[in-house]
Design a protein around this motif. Structure first.
Motif, short mmCIF file in Angstrom:
data_model
loop_
_atom_site.label_atom_id
_atom_site.label_comp_id
_atom_site.label_asym_id
_atom_site.label_seq_id
_atom_site.Cartn_x
_atom_site.Cartn_y
_atom_site.Cartn_z
N CYS A 182 -6.72 1.82 3.97
CA CYS A 182 -6.22 3.17 3.70
C CYS A 182 -7.09 3.86 2.66
O CYS A 182 -7.26 5.08 2.69
CB CYS A 182 -4.77 3.12 3.22
SG CYS A 182 -3.62 2.64 4.50
N CYS B 44 -4.32 -0.17 0.13
CA CYS B 44 -5.02 -1.29 0.74
C CYS B 44 -6.44 -0.78 1.00
O CYS B 44 -6.68 0.43 1.01
CB CYS B 44 -4.33 -1.73 2.03
SG CYS B 44 -4.39 -0.56 3.39
N CYS C 221 0.23 3.04 3.91
CA CYS C 221 0.71 2.45 5.16
C CYS C 221 1.96 1.59 4.94
O CYS C 221 2.61 1.19 5.89
CB CYS C 221 -0.39 1.63 5.83
SG CYS C 221 -0.91 0.21 4.86
N CYS D 266 0.85 -1.19 0.00
CA CYS D 266 0.00 0.00 0.00
C CYS D 266 0.89 1.24 0.00
O CYS D 266 1.87 1.31 0.74
CB CYS D 266 -0.88 -0.04 1.24
SG CYS D 266 -1.76 1.49 1.58
#
Ligand SMILES: [Zn+2]
Length: 436
Positions: free
Chosen positions: A127, A124, A92, A89
């Motif tokens: 997020c 992801c 994150c 991601c």
């Protein structure tokens, strides 16, 4: 060249692959100035073309998405010979089994102009939900203060952010398949199996058939078909959907209130100070001021709103549209200039309190300028005297989108308005700059 920069476009502009749309724009402007043959002694046309090619892709959110996600390509052969990292991601940094490349939009309105800024990357699901919510909240506060694009863009963007943002199915499928191979290379056969099961339905026939083959192999190797189904983390939750719906439809209510308040306060409009903008304090038709001017022959048959003035470079059959609502008390001439040289692509007339529209603007990057005056000269193409001129901030990129079923062009919409307490405003330009 970095893994996530397959053709070195980010490197060419000297930015990271996580750069925002604004970072990319300013890096491009700086480098283009340094290398452009017309403006620099250190000109290098090769370098200039490289920068321009990179910017053409990276400035367009969807082409940038395609470019970024194209970095993730692997074959089964590679998965057998080296360890491949699964996709992480961009927010994150965690490896995510079912990533998506998503574009969210934030809308910013400054009374007469509205911009929609993309925030994009590989996310992801968790997020992505956070970013969607953040973009919608920002839009809720900054998006709808522009007429007429603000509310329209805001509602559209909030709903889109709330329901997962803009994403491309084939890019998502490509990344799922890449991850199936990555987890295969790391010996996580069950996860690889589950991802391969999803890839069987991919629209890309090569992926679908490779995935079917991998599924068969993994079943022979002992993968459990009952555990072959992954939970879909991308499903919109009721709470998330409802909060975005609320934000989207809080806008019209608030707007109705604002209009109500505005009509209540219209008697004091002339005291508003529009900084740099055309406003009723800055310019009044001379008939109202009582100051007589030397007599100059003027236009005898006024153009209609949207009528093109003189030569133009518009296409008769296709292209983008520009709509100008002239909410001011003076007539306006609008010029559309192509970047980087400022060539006039079209000039047209919009009468006071009228709307004018032109179509047929080709793909490209443009600035939009306007001028006010009370009378057109005998050519009916320019004002006898320009009373004020300005330019909308920023360069607009117009790009035709092509899907399998349709061709989508854009409509830009601006309003010229007397501005109450204008604090953000278009840039003033001189009459000479407008006429050049
Ligand atoms: Zn994340």
């Amino acid at each position: 060249m970095a893994d996530n920069d397959p053709q070195g476009f980010y490197e060419a502009l000297g930015v990271k692959s996580s750069a925002t749309a604004e970072d990319i724009k300013s890096a491009y402007r700086k480098l283009a100035k340094e290398t452009h043959p017309d403006t620099s002694q250190n000109a290098s046309s090769e370098k200039f073309h490289r920068i321009s090619a990179a910017y053409e892709i990276l400035s367009d959110p969807l082409r940038r998405a395609e470019y970024d996600s194209s970095a993730y390509q692997a074959s089964e052969q590679e998965a057998g010979t080296r360890v491949i990292d699964p996709i992480c991601c961009s927010r994150c940094g965690q490896a995510t089994a079912q990533p998506r490349y998503v574009v969210f939009y934030r809308v910013y309105s400054f009374i007469i102009m509205t911009t929609r800024r993309p925030v994009q990357g590989i996310f992801c699901a968790k997020c992505a939900k956070k970013e969607g919510l953040k973009s919608s909240i920002i839009t809720l506060f900054t998006g709808w203060w522009g007429v007429p694009g603000g509310p329209l863009y805001s509602i559209g963007s909030i709903l889109r952010n709330g329901f997962g943002g803009k994403h491309d199915r084939s890019a998502d499928e490509g990344m799922i398949w890449y991850n199936a191979l990555a987890f295969l290379s790391r010996g996580n056969l069950q996860l690889s199996y589950a991802l391969a099961m999803r890839s069987i339905k991919a629209s890309d026939k090569n992926i679908a058939s490779d995935a079917a083959e991998l599924v068969a192999q993994l079943e022979r190797a002992g993968a459990d078909p009952r555990q072959g189904k992954l939970r879909d983390p991308w499903r919109t939750s009721i709470l998330c959907g409802a909060s975005h719906l609320f934000m989207a439809f809080a806008l019209p209510g608030a707007l109705a209130l604002a209009i109500f308040a505005d009509t209540q306060g219209s008697s004091v409009r002339t005291s508003y100070a529009g900084s740099g903008l055309y406003s009723s304090t800055q310019y009044r038709p001379s008939t109202q001021t009582g100051i007589s001017k030397p007599r100059v022959p003027t236009c005898t048959s006024a153009p209609y709103s949207g009528q093109l003035l003189g030569a133009n470079q518009l296409s008769a059959t296709e292209g983008h549209s520009l709509e100008i609502r002239n909410g001011s008390s003076g007539d306006a001439i609008i010029k559309v200039r192509a970047e980087p040289y400022g060539t006039v692509v079209a000039a047209f007339f919009v009468g006071s309190n009228q709307t004018g529209q032109i179509t047929g603007i080709p793909d490209g990057r443009y600035t939009v300028q306007y001028a006010f005056g009370d009378a057109l000269d005998i050519s009916c193409r320019r004002f006898v005297q320009v009373a004020g001129a300005g330019q909308f901030p920023g360069v607009e990129t117009l790009q035709t989108e092509q899907t399998t079923t349709q061709i989508i062009t854009q409509v830009l919409s601006y309003t010229l308005y007397a501005v109450p307490n204008g604090n953000v405003s278009p840039q003033n330009i001189s009459a000479q700059d407008f006429e050049r």
